[in-house]
Design a protein around this motif. Structure first.
Motif, PDB file in Angstrom:
ATOM      1  N   LEU A 295      40.648  30.989  31.556  1.00 27.56           N
ATOM      2  CA  LEU A 295      39.743  31.993  32.513  1.00 27.56           C
ATOM      3  C   LEU A 295      40.670  32.536  33.365  1.00 27.56           C
ATOM      4  O   LEU A 295      40.127  33.838  33.708  1.00 27.56           O
ATOM      5  CB  LEU A 295      38.610  30.852  33.090  1.00 27.56           C
ATOM      6  N   ARG A 296      41.755  32.149  33.980  1.00 20.76           N
ATOM      7  CA  ARG A 296      42.465  32.726  34.602  1.00 20.76           C
ATOM      8  C   ARG A 296      43.117  33.960  33.915  1.00 20.76           C
ATOM      9  O   ARG A 296      43.348  35.150  34.471  1.00 20.76           O
ATOM     10  CB  ARG A 296      43.712  31.926  34.863  1.00 20.76           C
ATOM     11  N   ASN A 297      43.493  34.091  32.734  1.00 15.01           N
ATOM     12  CA  ASN A 297      43.688  35.029  31.811  1.00 15.01           C
ATOM     13  C   ASN A 297      42.813  36.188  31.769  1.00 15.01           C
ATOM     14  O   ASN A 297      42.969  37.582  31.862  1.00 15.01           O
ATOM     15  CB  ASN A 297      44.429  34.600  30.462  1.00 15.01           C
ATOM     16  N   LEU A 299      40.010  36.824  33.682  1.00 15.65           N
ATOM     17  CA  LEU A 299      39.957  37.379  35.197  1.00 15.65           C
ATOM     18  C   LEU A 299      40.944  38.220  35.582  1.00 15.65           C
ATOM     19  O   LEU A 299      41.065  39.075  36.335  1.00 15.65           O
ATOM     20  CB  LEU A 299      39.353  36.365  35.992  1.00 15.65           C
ATOM     21  N   GLN A 300      42.202  37.712  34.939  1.00 15.46           N
ATOM     22  CA  GLN A 300      43.432  38.593  35.293  1.00 15.46           C
ATOM     23  C   GLN A 300      43.847  38.114  36.677  1.00 15.46           C
ATOM     24  O   GLN A 300      45.124  37.673  37.024  1.00 15.46           O
ATOM     25  CB  GLN A 300      43.413  40.118  35.161  1.00 15.46           C
ATOM     26  N   HIS A 302      44.331  36.641  40.428  1.00 14.89           N
ATOM     27  CA  HIS A 302      44.064  35.493  40.759  1.00 14.89           C
ATOM     28  C   HIS A 302      43.069  35.295  41.857  1.00 14.89           C
ATOM     29  O   HIS A 302      42.341  34.178  41.862  1.00 14.89           O
ATOM     30  CB  HIS A 302      45.472  34.966  41.368  1.00 14.89           C
ATOM     31  N   THR A 304      40.570  37.239  42.291  1.00 14.93           N
ATOM     32  CA  THR A 304      39.166  37.520  41.595  1.00 14.93           C
ATOM     33  C   THR A 304      38.752  36.245  40.840  1.00 14.93           C
ATOM     34  O   THR A 304      37.656  35.983  40.660  1.00 14.93           O
ATOM     35  CB  THR A 304      39.307  38.562  40.410  1.00 14.93           C
ATOM     36  N   TYR A 305      39.819  35.434  40.178  1.00 14.96           N
ATOM     37  CA  TYR A 305      39.580  34.267  39.524  1.00 14.96           C
ATOM     38  C   TYR A 305      39.092  33.182  40.580  1.00 14.96           C
ATOM     39  O   TYR A 305      38.040  32.596  40.191  1.00 14.96           O
ATOM     40  CB  TYR A 305      40.893  33.753  39.029  1.00 14.96           C
ATOM     41  N   PHE A 308      35.289  34.273  41.817  1.00 16.12           N
ATOM     42  CA  PHE A 308      34.151  34.241  40.799  1.00 16.12           C
ATOM     43  C   PHE A 308      33.642  32.850  40.603  1.00 16.12           C
ATOM     44  O   PHE A 308      32.207  33.096  40.639  1.00 16.12           O
ATOM     45  CB  PHE A 308      34.985  34.408  39.401  1.00 16.12           C
ATOM     46  N   TRP A 309      34.104  31.781  40.868  1.00 15.99           N
ATOM     47  CA  TRP A 309      33.125  30.608  40.841  1.00 15.99           C
ATOM     48  C   TRP A 309      32.274  30.420  41.826  1.00 15.99           C
ATOM     49  O   TRP A 309      31.242  29.730  41.574  1.00 15.99           O
ATOM     50  CB  TRP A 309      34.392  29.396  40.669  1.00 15.99           C
ATOM     51  N   ASN A 331      44.971  26.603  40.430  1.00 17.09           N
ATOM     52  CA  ASN A 331      44.269  27.009  39.353  1.00 17.09           C
ATOM     53  C   ASN A 331      43.176  25.697  39.344  1.00 17.09           C
ATOM     54  O   ASN A 331      43.518  24.781  39.591  1.00 17.09           O
ATOM     55  CB  ASN A 331      44.874  26.936  37.921  1.00 17.09           C
TER      56      ASN A 331
END
Length: 448
Positions: A295-297, A299-300, A302, A304-305, A308-309, A331
């Motif tokens: 998921l980290r990849n 959303l590219q 960090h 944004t990652y 997002f949740w 993470n």
């Protein structure tokens, strides 16, 4: 007399040597668990050190750990007779994190942005008290009895229940808490976090960001059979990847949770010992591969990652008490470390009860609820897409359409579409020691 003394001394030394060789390697897991548990409980859940040590850290070798709390630095250092010192630090927005013994870098300190806006609607869609509603089909006496039966009598600890919440047709019809807990107390969901991780993928699927039936494209897997693994295989715990989920010893899962810097990479490095789609194997490593690496990849960025949740799920449905803790590198630990109040955990269940619709807004497609509640090949009707199922009749007196987010020590959000019910139970004792079949059926049978 001298020979007898020498013999006793020899036996004592031998016994101590055996104990040290047997248990010493486990001590880093014990002190790691203790430090992390105390740090989260004090600095996030606002509980006392004594209540955590006596209620959460009172099994196996954990009572041997001594915990030193630094309130200024917001750290907890744990050790056993000055052996295996482990330190956890609490970081706002990221939760408590175990510090690696020899860290590679300083870790990621970005924080998720949160939007905790007030909504002038009754629970569950807003912050106002729910409207008084009378349901003639509810036998209140039976319901109260069913809930009370889930709790221990005074000075006993057999059932270990901390909270129960029953929501029927979007109305709280029953709620109870053990001493020291109330509707404002966040409680760790443990593996209920896995179901949150799956939901993030459901949201991405709705947005067209992924197709779960496509291959993951993991670069490290391209030269062997793992290249054929899909997101669907991972979500269904059916990838064939090697994993040992044994919490009683040093294993893949305990090493990951209490020693790894980047938990999402642990399963990544495992070989494939089964065939994708045919080898169901419950794996917290798979959940962290999904949550902390893939998921980290996807959303590219960090930030944004991290955002997002919360923006697309937790804060969007008013789970403002929720926190998902991260590993050292920031993470999300999507296998194990989500916290929320009992009422907010119920909101998560209601989202699925309504097939992704939250107050007329579609968070994920209705088909996603069907997907996660469809049995995984090889699970005998017990598991779906990061949710547990009753499709195979594991609980004989509970409807077969029930599915649930489950966690260590009996954390449960049970979703029962045929009864328009969500039942939350949080505690310290799990099935079969806590009789979930009896508890759930008693609640269900209180509604005619």
């Amino acid at each position: 007399m001298k020979k007898k003394f020498i013999a006793i001394l020899f036996l004592t030394v031998g016994a101590l040597t055996y104990l040290i060789l047997s248990y010493y390697p486990r001590l880093t897991i014990v002190t790691g668990f203790s430090a992390k548990s105390v740090a989260s409980g004090i600095f996030f859940a606002n509980r006392s050190q004594a209540s955590i040590e006596e209620g959460d850290n009172d099994f196996s070798l954990l009572p041997m750990a001594e915990n030193e709390v630094d309130f200024e630095e917001r750290t907890v250092r744990s050790s056993i007779i000055n052996f295996k010192n482990r330190k956890a630090v609490y970081r706002d927005g990221l939760g408590a994190t175990l510090l690696p013994e020899n860290p590679s870098g300083s870790g990621n300190m970005l924080r998720p942005n949160r939007k905790r806006s007030k909504v002038n609607l009754p629970y569950p869609y807003g912050d106002l008290p729910q409207k008084d509603t009378v349901f003639g089909e509810i036998d209140q006496e039976k319901l109260v009895s069913a809930i009370n039966n889930a709790f221990d009598q005074v000075e006993k600890r057999e059932k270990g229940t901390r909270s129960v919440l029953v929501v029927y047709k979007d109305q709280i019809i029953g709620e109870k808490y053990a001493e020291g807990f109330d509707e404002s107390t966040p409680i760790l969901g443990w593996s209920m976090t896995k179901s949150i991780t799956a939901t993030i993928y459901g949201i991405l699927q709705k947005k067209g960001r992924i197709n779960i039936y496509e291959k993951t494209g993991v670069a490290e897997w391209q030269n062997d059979a793992r290249a054929q693994i899909t997101f669907d295989n991972l979500l269904q715990m059916n990838s064939g990847l090697e994993w040992n989920e044994d919490y009683a010893d040093i294993s893949d899962v305990t090493s990951m949770l209490y020693e790894a810097e980047e938990m999402g990479k642990v399963q990544l490095e495992k070989p494939q010992t089964g065939k994708a789609g045919e080898s169901w194997n419950y794996s917290s490593g798979t959940s962290n591969l999904l949550a902390g690496y893939l998921l980290r990849n996807i959303l590219q960025d960090h930030q944004t990652y991290l955002d997002f949740w919360y923006a697309e799920l937790l804060d969007r449905i008013g789970m403002h008490s929720a926190l998902i803790e991260t590993d050292f590198h920031g993470n999300f630990v999507g296998s194990s470390y989500a916290w929320a109040t009992t009422r907010d955990w119920a909101k998560f269940g209601l989202l699925y009860l309504h097939q992704g619709n939250w107050n007329w807004e579609q968070i994920f497609d209705p088909e996603w609820a069907d997907y996660v509640s469809t049995p995984t090949n090889g699970s005998n009707g017990r598991y779906g897409g990061h949710f547990w199922l009753n499709a195979g009749g594991h609980f004989p007196d509970v409807p077969r359409d029930m599915y649930s987010a489950n966690g260590f020590q009996g954390q449960t959000v049970a979703i029962i579409p045929s009864k328009d019910l969500v039942i939350v139970r949080m505690g310290l004792v799990e099935d079969p020691d806590f009789d979930f079949n009896h508890f759930l059926s008693e609640v269900i049978n209180s509604i005619k």
